[in-house]
Design a protein around this motif. Structure first.
Motif, PDB file in Angstrom:
ATOM      1  N   LEU A 398      43.719  30.414  44.292  1.00 23.55           N
ATOM      2  CA  LEU A 398      43.158  31.048  45.221  1.00 23.55           C
ATOM      3  C   LEU A 398      43.921  32.282  45.427  1.00 23.55           C
ATOM      4  N   VAL A 399      45.109  31.738  46.680  1.00 25.23           N
ATOM      5  CA  VAL A 399      45.721  32.864  46.712  1.00 25.23           C
ATOM      6  C   VAL A 399      46.301  33.838  45.026  1.00 25.23           C
ATOM      7  N   MET A 400      46.763  33.329  44.153  1.00 30.20           N
ATOM      8  CA  MET A 400      46.788  34.170  42.907  1.00 30.20           C
ATOM      9  C   MET A 400      45.463  35.077  42.507  1.00 30.20           C
ATOM     10  N   ILE A 401      44.629  34.145  42.712  1.00 29.72           N
ATOM     11  CA  ILE A 401      43.326  35.076  42.233  1.00 29.72           C
ATOM     12  C   ILE A 401      43.269  35.934  43.548  1.00 29.72           C
ATOM     13  N   ALA A 402      42.788  36.009  44.409  1.00 28.48           N
ATOM     14  CA  ALA A 402      42.722  36.808  45.431  1.00 28.48           C
ATOM     15  C   ALA A 402      43.825  38.120  45.586  1.00 28.48           C
ATOM     16  N   LEU A 403      44.378  37.769  45.336  1.00 29.43           N
ATOM     17  CA  LEU A 403      45.733  38.682  45.848  1.00 29.43           C
ATOM     18  C   LEU A 403      45.655  39.787  44.232  1.00 29.43           C
ATOM     19  N   VAL A 404      45.962  39.410  43.434  1.00 28.09           N
ATOM     20  CA  VAL A 404      45.295  40.782  41.637  1.00 28.09           C
ATOM     21  C   VAL A 404      44.231  41.491  41.937  1.00 28.09           C
ATOM     22  N   MET A 405      42.759  40.478  42.745  1.00 27.56           N
ATOM     23  CA  MET A 405      41.674  41.077  43.030  1.00 27.56           C
ATOM     24  C   MET A 405      41.809  42.140  43.990  1.00 27.56           C
ATOM     25  N   ASP A 406      43.014  41.843  44.676  1.00 28.14           N
ATOM     26  CA  ASP A 406      42.844  43.060  45.903  1.00 28.14           C
ATOM     27  C   ASP A 406      43.638  43.931  45.565  1.00 28.14           C
ATOM     28  N   PHE A 407      44.506  44.089  44.936  1.00 27.50           N
ATOM     29  CA  PHE A 407      45.589  45.129  44.217  1.00 27.50           C
ATOM     30  C   PHE A 407      44.494  46.454  43.666  1.00 27.50           C
ATOM     31  N   SER A 408      43.431  46.239  42.922  1.00 23.24           N
ATOM     32  CA  SER A 408      42.694  46.997  43.114  1.00 23.24           C
ATOM     33  C   SER A 408      41.790  48.076  44.129  1.00 23.24           C
ATOM     34  N   GLY A 409      41.536  47.008  45.218  1.00 23.87           N
ATOM     35  CA  GLY A 409      41.093  47.415  46.267  1.00 23.87           C
ATOM     36  C   GLY A 409      42.021  48.431  47.658  1.00 23.87           C
ATOM     37  N   LEU A 410      43.078  47.553  47.706  1.00 26.89           N
ATOM     38  CA  LEU A 410      44.327  48.356  47.554  1.00 26.89           C
ATOM     39  C   LEU A 410      43.914  50.249  47.828  1.00 26.89           C
ATOM     40  N   VAL A 411      44.730  50.402  46.066  1.00 30.75           N
ATOM     41  CA  VAL A 411      45.009  51.466  45.544  1.00 30.75           C
ATOM     42  C   VAL A 411      43.973  52.798  46.366  1.00 30.75           C
ATOM     43  N   LEU A 412      42.439  51.909  46.624  1.00 33.68           N
ATOM     44  CA  LEU A 412      41.180  52.753  46.221  1.00 33.68           C
ATOM     45  C   LEU A 412      41.573  53.164  48.086  1.00 33.68           C
TER      46      LEU A 412
END
Length: 482
Positions: A398-412
């Protein structure tokens, strides 16, 4: 030495993250379940293609993170002629470095960085975008479009020569890209061939026909597109402003490439700050329960109740006051802007951990009721040992999935915050500052569209690659999808 190395805080953290990635790779190779999960990622053409694009962006970010201060031109000759008897002069010369902090990417892109025009110019243009008063040879004044100082300056008659020149250089770039791709393909095929027990030609045909375990053909095709784009830029960018210039005459392609590092810093360092809060508080709330669970729920409920932009704006403004009142902390403007960028990462990390913490709390509530966890508690195993051996390994997907998915949100998020004026320092080049500057440009007549288009294109490719890679990682690591 003609330069002085400079290590910014964000550089150090990025290099630590790269080192951690290398160690994590070694750990994955020694762990069969993790190795199998990442092999499932590599089997998907989408995952390999997205990973190839992300690695290209990472390469740009690493080149832009190797900073140095060049020696002032007035001291270059004197420092080269210093003899051992002139030790004092040598020490004085070595101390006279420029206050401007450059990166290796700046050095490689020197033609783009130094070839500035007076103001706006369109992509591949040979003239300025707006009329100016020009003086004719006979002394008369005429309003027209002056020639650019650097853009298409190698052409005598751009109107008639430009199309043929660009076509010739595109053909040359295609040949260079093909040659580079063949070399890379030969190297990759040789690496795959080692220890396979097959002939090299069989491995090469298997990679091109997608008959390998990993989706090498998708990676090679994506790499071919990246190499072609790089070759085209190497051929055209030193002579033309491929994406035009902005209001002060800076090359937009250069600004777009410089923005990549800012996006990577925001996306990676923020996750590094967020992860300890989310993992520790989420697991503690779910396993311990009681007043700990109530306190953690109260904390992230309060944070979620406050509008995120307002909370971040207040924190950024307080941080800016601290930086402005303590200028002695920074030797250069780059260190000052880097401090604000790092502070923004910490602020985003501290305010964005709640979603992952809530997810980990719910998963931990389920795990603590499983038989092997109950058996460990019955045998008197201490709580830290249970959390380390049984709970944490079972929530890491869950940590791995959340961190990878949050990357694009942080860029935006960085783009949005810089757009409203509470993001990175105005001197820091980022997609958000480019979009913010494009607001006034869109109101011009005729409209200046290329700055916004370039920032959107780079950010779109980065975010799309991150989202596609996140989807593949989610499918590979989610036990319910295995």
């Amino acid at each position: 030495m003609s330069f002085q190395p400079v290590l910014l805080w964000t550089d150090l953290l990025l290099f630590l993250l790269l080192g951690s990635a290398v160690l994590a790779t070694l750990h994955v190779r020694a762990n069969p379940p993790l190795r199998e999960a990442w092999r499932r990622v590599g089997k998907r053409p989408t995952g390999m293609a997205a990973a190839t694009i992300l690695l290209a962006f990472v390469a740009v970010g690493v080149l832009d993170s190797l900073h140095f201060r060049p020696l002032l031109p007035a001291f270059e000759a004197s420092s080269a002629d210093v003899t051992p008897s002139g030790a004092a002069e040598a020490a004085a010369a070595e101390a006279m470095y420029s206050t401007e902090v450059l990166s290796l990417l700046d050095h490689l892109l020197a033609p783009l960085r130094l070839h500035t025009e007076k103001t706006y110019s369109a992509p591949f243009a040979a003239q300025l975008f707006q009329r100016e008063a020009m003086e004719l040879p006979d002394g008369r004044q005429l309003r027209g479009y002056p020639r650019l100082v650097h853009g298409a300056a190698h052409l005598q008659q751009p109107e008639s020569e430009q199309a043929a020149d660009i076509a010739q250089r595109l053909a040359r770039a295609a040949g260079q890209a093909l040659l580079a791709w063949l070399v890379i393909f030969a190297v990759l095929a040789s690496l795959v061939w080692r220890g396979s027990g097959l002939r090299w030609g069989e491995i090469a045909r298997a990679m091109l026909s997608a008959r390998t375990v990993l989706a090498w053909r998708a990676a090679l095709l994506t790499l071919g597109a990246v190499v072609l784009i790089v070759a085209i830029c190497l051929e055209l960018a030193p002579l033309y402003h491929v994406f035009g210039t902005d209001k002060v005459g800076q090359d937009v392609l250069y600004l777009s490439l410089k923005s990549v590092r800012t996006a990577l810093v925001i996306g990676t360092i923020t996750t590094l700050v967020m992860m300890p809060f989310a993992v520790a508080l989420g697991i503690a709330a779910g396993y311990l329960g009681g007043w700990v669970d109530d306190a953690v729920q109260y904390l992230y409920t309060v944070l979620n109740a406050i509008p995120g932009v307002l909370l971040i704006a207040a924190a950024v403004l307080m941080m800016q006051v601290v930086i402005d009142t303590n200028p002695q902390w920074f030797d250069t403007a780059a260190e000052r802007s880097d401090a604000r960028l790092l502070a923004l990462c910490f602020i985003l990390g501290i305010t964005s951990w709640t979603g992952l913490a809530r997810l980990l709390r719910g998963e931990t509530l389920k795990l603590r009721e499983l038989d092997y966890v109950q058996a460990a508690r019955a045998f008197g195993v201490k709580t830290p040992a249970i959390l380390r051996r049984h709970i944490l390994p079972n929530v890491m997907h869950l940590v791995m999935i959340a961190l990878v998915m949050d990357f694009s949100g942080l860029v935006l998020a960085e783009a949005v915050l810089s757009y409203v004026g509470i993001g990175v320092d105005p001197t820091t080049i980022s997609f958000g500052t480019m979009i913010n500057m494009a607001r006034a440009e869109l109101a011009r007549e005729p409209m200046v569209w290329w700055s916004l288009a370039a920032a959107f294109a780079f950010m779109f490719v980065l975010v799309l690659a991150a989202n596609l890679f996140a989807d593949v990682v989610r499918d590979a690591f989610d036990p319910r999808r295995s």
